[in-house]
Design a protein around this motif. Structure first.
Motif, PDB file in Angstrom:
ATOM      1  N   GLY A  53     -36.478  10.561  67.883  1.00  0.00           N
ATOM      2  CA  GLY A  53     -35.809  11.760  67.413  1.00  0.00           C
ATOM      3  C   GLY A  53     -34.362  11.885  67.858  1.00  0.00           C
ATOM      4  O   GLY A  53     -33.860  11.133  68.683  1.00  0.00           O
ATOM      5  N   GLN A  54     -33.714  12.879  67.277  1.00  0.00           N
ATOM      6  CA  GLN A  54     -32.271  13.033  67.430  1.00  0.00           C
ATOM      7  C   GLN A  54     -31.868  13.430  68.844  1.00  0.00           C
ATOM      8  O   GLN A  54     -30.851  12.979  69.367  1.00  0.00           O
ATOM      9  N   ILE A 203     -40.627  14.826  55.830  1.00  0.00           N
ATOM     10  CA  ILE A 203     -41.096  13.971  56.925  1.00  0.00           C
ATOM     11  C   ILE A 203     -40.202  12.741  57.124  1.00  0.00           C
ATOM     12  O   ILE A 203     -40.628  11.757  57.750  1.00  0.00           O
ATOM     13  N   SER A 204     -38.971  12.808  56.642  1.00  0.00           N
ATOM     14  CA  SER A 204     -38.079  11.649  56.791  1.00  0.00           C
ATOM     15  C   SER A 204     -36.707  12.081  57.272  1.00  0.00           C
ATOM     16  O   SER A 204     -36.309  13.236  57.124  1.00  0.00           O
ATOM     17  N   ALA A 211     -31.002   6.872  63.523  1.00  0.00           N
ATOM     18  CA  ALA A 211     -31.621   5.542  63.488  1.00  0.00           C
ATOM     19  C   ALA A 211     -32.809   5.428  64.431  1.00  0.00           C
ATOM     20  O   ALA A 211     -33.602   4.487  64.315  1.00  0.00           O
ATOM     21  N   TRP A 212     -32.957   6.381  65.394  1.00  0.00           N
ATOM     22  CA  TRP A 212     -33.967   6.232  66.437  1.00  0.00           C
ATOM     23  C   TRP A 212     -35.289   6.879  66.002  1.00  0.00           C
ATOM     24  O   TRP A 212     -35.516   8.071  66.156  1.00  0.00           O
ATOM     25  N   GLY A 213     -36.145   6.079  65.427  1.00  0.00           N
ATOM     26  CA  GLY A 213     -37.440   6.562  64.969  1.00  0.00           C
ATOM     27  C   GLY A 213     -38.241   5.424  64.378  1.00  0.00           C
ATOM     28  O   GLY A 213     -37.799   4.267  64.336  1.00  0.00           O
ATOM     29  N   ILE A 214     -39.448   5.739  63.911  1.00  0.00           N
ATOM     30  CA  ILE A 214     -40.320   4.735  63.293  1.00  0.00           C
ATOM     31  C   ILE A 214     -39.948   4.612  61.819  1.00  0.00           C
ATOM     32  O   ILE A 214     -39.972   5.594  61.073  1.00  0.00           O
ATOM     33  N   GLU A 215     -39.621   3.424  61.412  1.00  0.00           N
ATOM     34  CA  GLU A 215     -39.175   3.178  60.037  1.00  0.00           C
ATOM     35  C   GLU A 215     -40.295   3.453  59.040  1.00  0.00           C
ATOM     36  O   GLU A 215     -41.457   3.111  59.270  1.00  0.00           O
ATOM     37  N   LEU A 216     -39.939   4.107  57.917  1.00  0.00           N
ATOM     38  CA  LEU A 216     -40.927   4.319  56.870  1.00  0.00           C
ATOM     39  C   LEU A 216     -41.303   2.971  56.260  1.00  0.00           C
ATOM     40  O   LEU A 216     -40.417   2.202  55.867  1.00  0.00           O
ATOM     41  N   TYR A 222     -35.022   4.811  55.917  1.00  0.00           N
ATOM     42  CA  TYR A 222     -35.417   6.093  56.514  1.00  0.00           C
ATOM     43  C   TYR A 222     -36.348   5.869  57.704  1.00  0.00           C
ATOM     44  O   TYR A 222     -37.089   4.884  57.761  1.00  0.00           O
ATOM     45  N   VAL A 223     -36.287   6.827  58.633  1.00  0.00           N
ATOM     46  CA  VAL A 223     -37.251   6.846  59.739  1.00  0.00           C
ATOM     47  C   VAL A 223     -38.104   8.109  59.609  1.00  0.00           C
ATOM     48  O   VAL A 223     -37.747   9.066  58.924  1.00  0.00           O
ATOM     49  N   CYS A 224     -39.221   8.097  60.295  1.00  0.00           N
ATOM     50  CA  CYS A 224     -40.180   9.196  60.219  1.00  0.00           C
ATOM     51  C   CYS A 224     -39.699  10.394  61.038  1.00  0.00           C
ATOM     52  O   CYS A 224     -39.177  10.239  62.156  1.00  0.00           O
ATOM     53  N   TYR A 225     -39.879  11.586  60.501  1.00  0.00           N
ATOM     54  CA  TYR A 225     -39.600  12.833  61.207  1.00  0.00           C
ATOM     55  C   TYR A 225     -40.399  12.855  62.505  1.00  0.00           C
ATOM     56  O   TYR A 225     -41.590  12.553  62.534  1.00  0.00           O
TER      57      TYR A 225
END
Length: 647
Positions: A53-54, A203-204, A211-216, A222-225
């Motif tokens: 997350g951000q 959810i994206s 950039a810091w998240g699990i890629e869809l 995109y990364v996951c919310y």
């Protein structure tokens, strides 16, 4: 009880150090897990950290390190604190672990394939700290409704989860399953939220912005919310998608502990996600209140956040654990001040439990060479102590099921206080002078047996200190702690047990008295006035917060009322203080009839020394307001359990 008990804390965000809110939820989960283990119920306790997350990315940027380095550095603060607090979690999950990311990607792909996730342009107001979009009507004075900080207008392609399609189902599930959201007023809060149309959930987040998240898995741009990612930890950690048998074993007994600030995500987002996945919602989501500093919410900006490490260092782990569990009524807010901590510590632990343990063990060691010998059958004098102690065992089990641990603890302390009264009445120091030691052994055995039961009931709350007490009583140590079933049987002390004297379990905390400065009375005396002036009203005497903290104000429900014979102003009241029933005499007969009082919830000074009025004992004092001859009791606005703290 259920066949299994699976308790979880929220996974804590790693953008800053842990605080008292994190500590409380985790201690609560630990205490619940320990109790269920002592009931021989299969138990699994999960905690962990939320690492995407951000806010994590921004914290890493401020510190000049990578997001993963930020996570690795900060997660150690949580793990160190849990170790210091004696937390017995079975698993610690990090959302940057591959075992979690694999399941998140699998769930995302499955929901995409089933049409539960779709792409569309989204225009809305975005709050960076909360990482959430809001509609125009959601904003409060143009700011985020949650944190009150500025928001940004964004238009971007996004992916949405069809959350809105499950609104009717979710309302029905909540109404048909009263234990799903607890306490009851939080259930009503969620139902109130669901009275408005439920929108779909974005959810994206585009990698260009975050950039810091699990890629869809279906769109690498995109990364996951973070909230969609984080909520899945509760199932990824226990085998969802990898070990179905293990997952079914634990999920049936799931209990999520959360703070009230994340109620919507756990009682709206989470169950609808599970429904789309084909998984039943958790058995219970329990939302507790906030810890306040005095009457204010703790916040870094106000500089009033309590650091658990500081309190542990000054007063010890077990005392800290005890205060948090005994002070907060689950579901409501509670205040943490040093004065309140010291007051409860000195009252409950030093004066009551510690004093009883010290007196009993010292006398057994001094007069009986540390051996009580064969059990002595309780006589009529012991029946009251036996009854109160055994009631504490029953009450603790009931309050455990009802998520009212503070009331269970209060029942245990009621047994301790009864034991102290019994000890004083029996006066074993006098019995010790008799050649026949039977009555001495009977009195000390009764008190030691009460301590055995109490040390077992409080073991999940204060495992370290209760281990010390049990060792001093000559009880064999058990790796998991005392079995709760054995506490319901009187006479559990072994005939060959040898007691050992120990230093005070809870040394009293001495509060320094304010310094006084001597003043030369002649020099300080004011000049004599030429004319006699009208006396000014005497100034109100100010007190310190520590003085106020000495007064224990509690709510009480009036069960019965009747006049005191030959006293036209006095009424004799029977009140419920939650942990115990008491009798109070109040001079309110000119303002209230007995019939008007029954059922009222009033405020009582609970730690006032008993007094005898017109031959009737009074164990407390009701609070009332007075104007001239008019007198009105201080009552409570709304429903609240008897024994709740006031202040």
């Amino acid at each position: 009880m259920n066949n299994s008990f699976y308790v979880t804390t929220p996974i804590y965000y790693v953008n800053d150090k842990p605080h008292i809110g994190h500590a409380y939820t985790t201690i609560l989960a630990d205490v619940l897990a320990r109790y269920h283990r002592l009931l021989d119920e299969p138990t699994w306790f999960l905690t962990g950290t939320d690492e995407h997350g951000q806010k994590v990315q921004e914290a890493a940027d401020r510190n000049g390190i990578t997001p993963q380095e930020q996570c690795d550095r900060t997660v150690g603060n949580f793990q160190e604190l849990w170790k210091r607090l004696g937390i017995t979690h079975d698993d610690f999950i990090r959302t940057t672990e591959e075992r979690h990311k694999t399941i998140v990607r699998a769930v995302l792909q499955d929901l995409w394939n089933k049409g539960e996730i779709y792409a569309a342009d989204y225009e809305g107001w975005y709050c960076v700290p909360c990482e959430r979009f809001y509609t125009e009507k959601d904003l409060v004075d143009g700011a985020c409704p949650e944190c009150r900080r500025p928001v940004k207008k964004l238009v971007e392609k996004s992916y949405f989860f069809r959350m809105g399609k499950y609104q009717s189902w979710l309302i029905g599930h909540i109404e048909q399953n009263p234990d799903f959201i607890r306490p009851a007023h939080r259930r009503q809060e969620t139902l109130g939220f669901l009275r408005q149309p439920l929108n779909d959930l974005c959810i994206s987040r585009p990698k260009a912005r975050l950039a810091w998240g699990i890629e869809l898995p279906f769109d690498p741009d995109y990364v996951c919310y973070v909230w969609f990612d984080a909520l899945l930890n509760y199932v990824s950690a226990i085998g969802y998608g990898s070990d179905d048998a293990r997952f079914r074993k634990w999920w049936s007994g799931s209990c999520h502990l959360i703070g009230k600030d994340i109620l919507t995500t756990h009682t709206v987002y989470w169950p609808t996600m599970l429904k789309a996945m084909g998984v039943e919602p958790p058995r219970t989501v329990f939302a507790h209140g906030w810890w306040l500093s005095g009457r204010e919410k703790m916040s870094k900006s106000l500089g009033n956040v309590v650091n658990p490490m500081d309190t542990i260092g000054r007063y010890g782990v077990d005392a800290f654990r005890y205060f948090l569990l005994a002070e907060m009524t689950l579901g409501g807010d509670a205040s943490f001040t040093e004065a309140a901590f010291i007051n409860r510590y000195n009252s409950d632990l030093a004066n009551d439990l510690g004093n009883l343990a010290s007196r009993v063990i010292k006398m057994v060691c001094r007069f009986l060479d540390g051996r009580l010998g064969a059990p002595v059958t309780p006589g009529p004098e012991e029946h009251g102590l036996v009854a109160v102690t055994q009631q504490a065992v029953t009450a603790m089990k009931e309050h455990l099921e009802g998520m009212q641990l503070e009331r269970g603890i209060a029942d245990v302390l009621a047994a301790v206080r009864e034991a102290n009264r019994y000890f004083d009445k029996q006066a074993p120091w006098i019995l010790a002078k008799h050649e026949d030691k039977t009555e001495l052994r009977r009195a000390l055995s009764a008190c030691a047996e009460c301590l055995r039961v109490v040390s077992g009931l409080l073991h999940p709350v204060m495992p370290g200190k209760m281990d010390e007490l049990r060792a001093a009583l000559g009880l064999a140590a058990a790796p998991a702690g005392p079995h709760l079933a054995g506490l319901g049987v009187w006479g559990g002390l072994a005939a060959d047990a040898v007691m050992q004297d120990i230093p005070p379990l809870f040394p009293r905390i001495e509060v320094p008295k304010p310094e006084t400065v001597a003043v030369d009375s002649a020099a300080a005396a004011p000049a004599k006035p030429e004319k006699k002036a009208k006396a000014a009203p005497a100034p109100m005497e100010l007190i310190e917060i520590a003085d106020f903290a000495k007064v224990s104000l509690r709510t009480a429900k009036i069960l019965a009322a009747e006049p005191v014979p030959e006293a036209d102003r006095l009424l004799k009241l029977q009140i419920d203080l939650g942990a115990e029933k008491r009798q109070v005499v109040a001079g309110i007969a000119k303002s209230y009839t007995p019939e008007q009082l029954v059922g009222k919830t009033v405020v009582v000074v609970a730690n006032l020394k008993p007094a005898v009025l017109r031959g009737v004992e009074s164990q407390g004092m009701l609070l009332a307001a007075k104007s001239g001859k008019e007198l009105r009791l201080i009552t409570v606005d709304g429903e609240i359990p008897p024994g709740s703290s006031v202040g």
